[in-house]
Design a protein around this motif. Structure first.
Motif, PDB file in Angstrom:
ATOM      1  N   MET A 225       9.456   7.942  10.133  1.00  0.00           N
ATOM      2  CA  MET A 225      10.510   7.112  11.258  1.00  0.00           C
ATOM      3  C   MET A 225       9.111   7.639  12.931  1.00  0.00           C
ATOM      4  O   MET A 225       8.562   6.737  13.866  1.00  0.00           O
ATOM      5  CB  MET A 225      10.973   9.159  11.623  1.00  0.00           C
ATOM      6  N   TYR A 226       7.981   8.376  12.737  1.00  0.00           N
ATOM      7  CA  TYR A 226       6.984   8.725  12.645  1.00  0.00           C
ATOM      8  C   TYR A 226       5.548   8.190  12.757  1.00  0.00           C
ATOM      9  O   TYR A 226       4.834   8.059  13.131  1.00  0.00           O
ATOM     10  CB  TYR A 226       7.077  10.374  13.344  1.00  0.00           C
ATOM     11  N   GLY A 227       6.325   7.234  11.586  1.00  0.00           N
ATOM     12  CA  GLY A 227       4.580   5.962  11.494  1.00  0.00           C
ATOM     13  C   GLY A 227       4.054   6.122  10.393  1.00  0.00           C
ATOM     14  O   GLY A 227       2.986   5.882   9.883  1.00  0.00           O
ATOM     15  N   SER A 228       4.321   7.597  10.127  1.00  0.00           N
ATOM     16  CA  SER A 228       3.556   7.855   8.388  1.00  0.00           C
ATOM     17  C   SER A 228       4.380   7.277   6.910  1.00  0.00           C
ATOM     18  O   SER A 228       5.055   8.050   7.087  1.00  0.00           O
ATOM     19  CB  SER A 228       2.892   9.312   8.680  1.00  0.00           C
ATOM     20  N   ASN A 229       3.104   6.618   6.735  1.00  0.00           N
ATOM     21  CA  ASN A 229       3.885   6.445   5.444  1.00  0.00           C
ATOM     22  C   ASN A 229       3.528   6.872   4.210  1.00  0.00           C
ATOM     23  O   ASN A 229       2.452   7.566   3.704  1.00  0.00           O
ATOM     24  CB  ASN A 229       2.771   4.478   4.914  1.00  0.00           C
ATOM     25  N   PRO A 230       4.786   7.588   3.264  1.00  0.00           N
ATOM     26  CA  PRO A 230       4.572   9.007   2.937  1.00  0.00           C
ATOM     27  C   PRO A 230       4.215   8.807   1.309  1.00  0.00           C
ATOM     28  O   PRO A 230       4.077   8.878   0.592  1.00  0.00           O
ATOM     29  CB  PRO A 230       6.218   9.393   2.968  1.00  0.00           C
ATOM     30  N   LEU A 231       3.891   6.964   1.081  1.00  0.00           N
ATOM     31  CA  LEU A 231       3.369   6.400   0.184  1.00  0.00           C
ATOM     32  C   LEU A 231       2.129   5.939  -0.131  1.00  0.00           C
ATOM     33  O   LEU A 231       2.017   5.349  -1.333  1.00  0.00           O
ATOM     34  CB  LEU A 231       5.084   5.427  -0.785  1.00  0.00           C
ATOM     35  N   LEU A 232       1.535   6.089   0.480  1.00  0.00           N
ATOM     36  CA  LEU A 232       0.632   5.521   1.005  1.00  0.00           C
ATOM     37  C   LEU A 232      -0.822   6.188   0.057  1.00  0.00           C
ATOM     38  O   LEU A 232      -0.277   7.134  -0.416  1.00  0.00           O
ATOM     39  CB  LEU A 232      -0.820   6.014   2.056  1.00  0.00           C
ATOM     40  N   GLY A 233      -1.581   5.461  -0.986  1.00  0.00           N
ATOM     41  CA  GLY A 233      -2.064   5.786  -2.193  1.00  0.00           C
ATOM     42  C   GLY A 233      -1.825   5.367  -3.261  1.00  0.00           C
ATOM     43  O   GLY A 233      -2.171   6.108  -4.173  1.00  0.00           O
ATOM     44  N   THR A 234      -0.525   5.099  -3.325  1.00  0.00           N
ATOM     45  CA  THR A 234       0.755   4.849  -4.437  1.00  0.00           C
ATOM     46  C   THR A 234       1.024   4.035  -4.605  1.00  0.00           C
ATOM     47  O   THR A 234       0.631   2.962  -4.439  1.00  0.00           O
ATOM     48  CB  THR A 234       1.845   5.976  -4.196  1.00  0.00           C
ATOM     49  N   LYS A 235       1.583   3.465  -6.212  1.00  0.00           N
ATOM     50  CA  LYS A 235       2.508   2.404  -6.620  1.00  0.00           C
ATOM     51  C   LYS A 235       3.207   1.821  -5.208  1.00  0.00           C
ATOM     52  O   LYS A 235       3.490   0.683  -5.400  1.00  0.00           O
ATOM     53  CB  LYS A 235       2.289   2.650  -8.017  1.00  0.00           C
ATOM     54  N   TRP A 236       3.670   2.486  -4.585  1.00  0.00           N
ATOM     55  CA  TRP A 236       5.244   2.333  -3.991  1.00  0.00           C
ATOM     56  C   TRP A 236       4.314   2.190  -2.160  1.00  0.00           C
ATOM     57  O   TRP A 236       5.105   2.237  -1.584  1.00  0.00           O
ATOM     58  CB  TRP A 236       5.507   3.374  -3.822  1.00  0.00           C
ATOM     59  N   SER A 237       3.214   2.229  -2.518  1.00  0.00           N
ATOM     60  CA  SER A 237       2.246   2.555  -0.643  1.00  0.00           C
ATOM     61  C   SER A 237       3.188   0.822   0.300  1.00  0.00           C
ATOM     62  O   SER A 237       3.538   1.146   0.924  1.00  0.00           O
ATOM     63  CB  SER A 237       0.860   2.083  -0.713  1.00  0.00           C
TER      64      SER A 237
END
Length: 374
Positions: A225-237
């Motif tokens: 919600m605050y703009g940080s991608n929790p999946l960054l660096g994974t195949k789900w990014s």
């Protein structure tokens, strides 16, 4: 009264937060606005009002005290406290302010019965279960005793059930995620068989974005919600590619000076110039929540370009190399987070240099004076 002793300006883009919330609702359904820890450093009251304008009707705070503050600010929506009561005063305040506490201990239940009896009416709660986080919540082995207790104490009324995912952002642990979901489903079935059909929440930000099977009847929108991608660096990014950063942090240049080859700088002489250099002294240090761990590791953005930190970060100052940046002068803006051009600093960049996670970056930098874009 808060005294603004530094030169920091934390700018929060509420439109970005609203955009991110809409994105989470498109991928999920009944998304709680998680605003604990002063909305991850973005401002509890301001963020809650922005989310309410987007249709959010449930807000998750950390402590009961934080929930009281939100209620006193004029919020009339449902408020849940993720930590729940730690003493009888918390129980009373939750009751008085219509805050639904997370409950994962029998000791908490016993405290609540006293408050409910004294007030002469029911207390609504959210049951918290441990499905694999091994942190807070009733264990599977306690379910029968919990149901028996609830039957004997109808003044305590469960309306929600929740658990916390340990590895929803890591593809390597999909099996663990599925195991947690299976355990949670079994718990809900046992509660349902006992007559407790509850609103259920398991999915966090990563769960909302990529794990449809975890959505149940409600989800908790947190870091995304605050703009940080929790999946960054994974195949789900890619699932988080459309998120917009909501926080920028800037300060000022206090001095520009020359550094001769062989000259050391800052405490401990941990950096010695390899050539003649131009450096800028920047008003940022660990007293501002800008970690000493960024010493000789972090970077800032000046005039759209990156400048690396030289030597140790001090209490309210750090030194950066601006040899390659033209016309840097006293009073120029320095972006610790955000900025423009190729030198822009993302929360993920900063967290990487800091050897932490974006949650900590937001929470600590967000303690400084904030302004808002609406």
């Amino acid at each position: 009264m808060t005294i603004a002793y530094n030169t920091f300006e934390v700018e929060v883009d509420l439109n970005a937060i609203r955009h991110n919330y809409r994105l989470l609702r498109e991928k999920g359904s009944n998304v709680y606005g998680v605003v604990k820890a002063d909305a991850y450093g973005h401002g509890l009251f301001e963020v809650a009002r922005a989310l309410e304008a987007e249709g959010a009707d449930t807000f998750a705070v950390g402590t009961v005290g934080e929930g009281m503050q939100l209620r006193k600010s004029g919020c009339s929506k449902r408020i849940i406290s993720l930590l729940g009561p730690l003493n009888e005063e918390d129980c009373f305040n939750a009751f008085q302010s219509s805050i639904i506490p997370f409950i994962g201990e029998f000791e908490q239940l016993e405290m609540l019965t006293g408050v409910a009896s004294a007030q002469g009416r029911r207390v609504e709660i959210c049951l918290k279960f441990d499905t694999g986080m091994s942190r807070l919540g009733f264990g599977v082995h306690e379910i029968d005793d919990l149901i028996d207790w609830l039957k004997k104490n109808p003044e305590v009324s469960p309306v929600l059930a929740s658990s916390h995912l340990a590895t929803s952002d890591d593809p390597a642990y999909e099996g663990y995620i599925s195991k947690q979901a299976g355990t949670f489903s079994d718990i809900l079935q046992r509660l349902g068989n006992a007559g407790y059909e509850l609103e259920a929440s398991l999915a966090n930000s990563a769960g909302i974005l990529v794990h449809d099977q975890l959505h149940y009847s409600a989800q908790r929108g947190g870091i995304a919600m605050y703009g940080s991608n929790p999946l960054l660096g994974t195949k789900w990014s890619e699932a988080g590619n459309d998120l917009k950063p909501a926080m920028q942090v800037r300060t000022k240049v206090a001095s520009v000076r020359k550094l001769k080859k062989g000259q050391a700088i800052s405490y401990g002489c941990t950096y010695t110039a390899e050539r003649d250099m131009t450096v800028a002294v920047v008003c940022a240090g660990y007293a501002d929540g800008y970690s000493r761990g960024l010493s000789n590791a972090g970077q800032v953005c000046i005039h759209g370009k990156r400048a690396r930190i030289l030597g140790r970060v001090c209490m309210q100052l750090c030194i950066v190399d601006v040899s390659h940046i033209e016309d840097v002068k006293f009073g120029d803006s320095v972006y610790l987070l955000g900025g423009e051009g190729e030198g822009r600093i993302s929360a993920e960049d900063l967290a990487g240099w800091w050897q932490t996670i974006t949650y900590e970056v937001f929470c600590l930098l967000g303690m400084n004076p904030r302004t808002y874009k609406k």
